[in-house]
Scaffold this motif. Sequence first.
Motif, short mmCIF file in Angstrom:
data_model
loop_
_atom_site.label_atom_id
_atom_site.label_comp_id
_atom_site.label_asym_id
_atom_site.label_seq_id
_atom_site.Cartn_x
_atom_site.Cartn_y
_atom_site.Cartn_z
N SER A 1 45.18 11.84 -17.25
CA SER A 1 45.94 11.91 -16.01
C SER A 1 47.40 12.26 -16.28
CB SER A 1 45.84 10.59 -15.26
OG SER A 1 46.53 10.67 -14.04
N ILE A 2 48.00 11.60 -17.25
CA ILE A 2 49.40 11.87 -17.58
C ILE A 2 49.54 13.30 -18.12
CG2 ILE A 2 51.29 11.26 -19.17
CD1 ILE A 2 50.32 8.31 -18.83
N ALA A 3 48.61 13.71 -18.97
CA ALA A 3 48.65 15.08 -19.50
C ALA A 3 48.55 16.10 -18.37
CB ALA A 3 47.52 15.28 -20.51
N MET A 4 47.67 15.85 -17.42
CA MET A 4 47.51 16.79 -16.31
C MET A 4 48.73 16.81 -15.39
SD MET A 4 44.87 18.59 -16.70
CE MET A 4 44.62 19.32 -15.09
N LEU A 5 49.41 15.68 -15.23
CA LEU A 5 50.64 15.68 -14.46
C LEU A 5 51.64 16.65 -15.09
CD1 LEU A 5 52.63 14.70 -12.30
CD2 LEU A 5 53.15 12.75 -13.81
N PHE A 6 51.77 16.58 -16.41
CA PHE A 6 52.68 17.49 -17.11
C PHE A 6 52.20 18.93 -17.04
CE2 PHE A 6 54.20 13.48 -18.96
CZ PHE A 6 55.55 13.63 -18.70
N VAL A 7 50.90 19.15 -17.04
CA VAL A 7 50.37 20.51 -16.90
C VAL A 7 50.74 21.07 -15.53
CG1 VAL A 7 48.23 21.86 -16.63
CG2 VAL A 7 48.50 20.29 -18.57
N PHE A 8 50.51 20.30 -14.47
CA PHE A 8 50.86 20.76 -13.12
C PHE A 8 52.36 21.00 -12.99
CE2 PHE A 8 46.71 18.82 -11.89
CZ PHE A 8 46.13 19.98 -11.40
N LEU A 9 53.17 20.11 -13.53
CA LEU A 9 54.62 20.31 -13.48
C LEU A 9 55.03 21.55 -14.27
CD1 LEU A 9 55.86 16.61 -13.73
CD2 LEU A 9 55.98 18.11 -11.72
N ALA A 10 54.40 21.77 -15.42
CA ALA A 10 54.72 22.96 -16.22
C ALA A 10 54.36 24.24 -15.49
CB ALA A 10 54.00 22.89 -17.57
N ILE A 11 53.22 24.25 -14.82
CA ILE A 11 52.82 25.43 -14.05
C ILE A 11 53.84 25.71 -12.95
CG2 ILE A 11 51.10 26.29 -12.38
CD1 ILE A 11 48.98 24.81 -14.16
N VAL B 1 64.39 36.33 -11.65
CA VAL B 1 64.53 37.49 -10.76
C VAL B 1 65.75 37.30 -9.85
CG1 VAL B 1 63.46 38.75 -8.85
CG2 VAL B 1 62.06 37.99 -10.78
N THR B 2 65.97 36.08 -9.41
CA THR B 2 67.01 35.78 -8.42
C THR B 2 68.41 35.78 -9.01
OG1 THR B 2 65.44 34.44 -7.17
CG2 THR B 2 67.78 34.03 -6.76
N VAL B 3 68.61 35.13 -10.13
CA VAL B 3 69.95 34.84 -10.65
C VAL B 3 70.81 36.09 -10.85
CG1 VAL B 3 69.39 34.76 -13.13
CG2 VAL B 3 71.21 33.30 -12.20
N CYS C 1 56.64 28.83 -12.80
CA CYS C 1 56.78 29.75 -11.67
C CYS C 1 58.22 29.73 -11.15
CB CYS C 1 55.80 29.36 -10.56
SG CYS C 1 55.87 30.48 -9.15
N ALA C 2 58.81 28.56 -11.08
CA ALA C 2 60.20 28.43 -10.63
C ALA C 2 61.13 29.21 -11.56
CB ALA C 2 60.60 26.96 -10.57
N ALA C 3 60.91 29.09 -12.85
CA ALA C 3 61.75 29.79 -13.82
C ALA C 3 61.61 31.30 -13.68
CB ALA C 3 61.41 29.35 -15.24
N ALA C 4 60.39 31.77 -13.47
CA ALA C 4 60.17 33.21 -13.29
C ALA C 4 60.88 33.71 -12.03
CB ALA C 4 58.68 33.50 -13.22
N ALA D 1 56.49 35.75 -5.45
CA ALA D 1 56.55 37.11 -4.91
C ALA D 1 57.72 37.29 -3.95
CB ALA D 1 55.23 37.48 -4.23
N TRP D 2 58.03 36.25 -3.17
CA TRP D 2 59.17 36.35 -2.26
C TRP D 2 60.44 36.66 -3.03
CZ3 TRP D 2 63.92 34.26 -1.67
CH2 TRP D 2 64.59 34.58 -0.48
N SER D 3 60.66 35.97 -4.15
CA SER D 3 61.86 36.21 -4.96
C SER D 3 61.89 37.66 -5.46
CB SER D 3 61.91 35.26 -6.16
OG SER D 3 62.06 33.93 -5.72
N VAL D 4 60.76 38.15 -5.89
CA VAL D 4 60.67 39.53 -6.38
C VAL D 4 61.01 40.51 -5.26
CG1 VAL D 4 59.11 41.31 -7.27
CG2 VAL D 4 59.04 38.98 -8.22
#
Length: 177
Positions: free
Chosen positions: A23-33, A44-46, A37-40, A112-115
């Motif tokens: 469960s803890i590992a998957m929390l970090f997986v979801f946050l990483a995903i 594009v935005t910055v 996406c936020a970093a990508a 995609a909106w950012s792009v």
Amino acid sequence: MNGNRSVGLGASPAVKAPGTSLSIAMLFVFLAIVFGCAAAGGAVTVGNIDNWYAGIAKPALTPANWVFPIVWNFLFFLMGVSAWLAWRAAGSINAAGGALSLFIAQLMLNFAWSVIFFGLHNPGLALIEVIVLDAAIVATIWSFRQHSLLAALILVPYLAWSLFATYLTLAVWLLNR
């Protein structure tokens, strides 16, 4: 609704919750995903904030530039936790597959909106895209609700901010046509 799905805040007794380590590992997986996406999107935005975006007309309700990363980081955190809660309540990736597919779809639309807006400098197309994003967020909330009420509820601030972004996108498009 399937009897194995929760209509409350967590999993029903019929669904075996994943173990603590998984469960803890998957929390970090979801946050990483989500933060990947936020970093990508941020990449594009910055590069367009101080030049293209600074030079376009914006509506009176446009927040200061420093507000956006604070709000988005909070919302991305909520998105990751929400996906994790839906997964936990469903009991497995397979059981939550449809809901998580919608979640990934809205996440891709968010990027995609950012792009489109910042990368392509196309507020008109971004307006169409953000309306589709809004619908995808509503569908994700509805789908997560089938597994966990809390997972659905913590996406509501994201929907509210996306609707505000829809207003901003519309206004930018109208002011700069």
